[in-house]
Scaffold this active site. Structure first.
Site, short mmCIF file in Angstrom:
data_model
loop_
_atom_site.label_atom_id
_atom_site.label_comp_id
_atom_site.label_asym_id
_atom_site.label_seq_id
_atom_site.Cartn_x
_atom_site.Cartn_y
_atom_site.Cartn_z
N ARG A 258 34.30 36.24 37.96
CA ARG A 258 33.24 36.30 36.87
C ARG A 258 33.81 37.85 35.93
NH1 ARG A 258 27.91 37.43 38.57
NH2 ARG A 258 29.08 37.83 40.79
N ASN B 255 27.54 32.77 38.29
CA ASN B 255 27.74 31.82 39.45
C ASN B 255 26.60 30.82 39.48
OD1 ASN B 255 30.27 33.00 40.51
ND2 ASN B 255 29.06 34.31 41.85
#
Length: 123
Positions: free
Chosen positions: A50, A68
């Protein structure tokens, strides 16, 4: 400290990846901004994916989000010009984090995606 992170994530930019990109539809319209979402599977959680995705988006000028998912995938939304999104999708395929191992990126162009003012990470 910043250069340590930069050196680490730069390792992921030029590596080869066997990750597959699957497009569920074609870009919408012939020019202008495009809106896409992608689901990335493989070893993509707990490896800085990320963070490094945000870095790539910021470098390319793509706006959107990355988060996520409970099933172990990563979800991404991106808004930008087609060329920007093509380069962003390629970064996702390679796995912008050097610790990631991308198996598949499923891309869907979707005009219903809300435009963001920047690119952010969600928990």
């Amino acid at each position: 400290m910043g250069s340590l992170f930069k050196d680490f994530f730069d390792q992921g930019k030029n590596r080869d990846s066997s990750g597959e990109v699957i497009y569920t539809n074609d870009p919408l319209g012939s020019s202008g901004k495009q809106k896409m979402r992608a689901e990335i599977s493989g070893r993509v959680q707990g490896v800085g994916f990320r963070f490094s995705t945000k870095q790539s988006a910021d470098e390319l000028g793509v706006k959107g989000i990355v988060r996520n998912e409970p099933d172990g995938t990563v979800y991404v939304e991106g808004v930008g010009e087609q060329d920007q999104l093509n380069r962003f999708i390629e970064a996702l395929r390679k796995g912008p984090s050097p610790a990631a191992e991308v198996e598949k990126v499923v891309v869907t162009y979707d005009q219903n995606i809300e435009e963001k003012s920047n690119f952010s990470q969600a928990n």
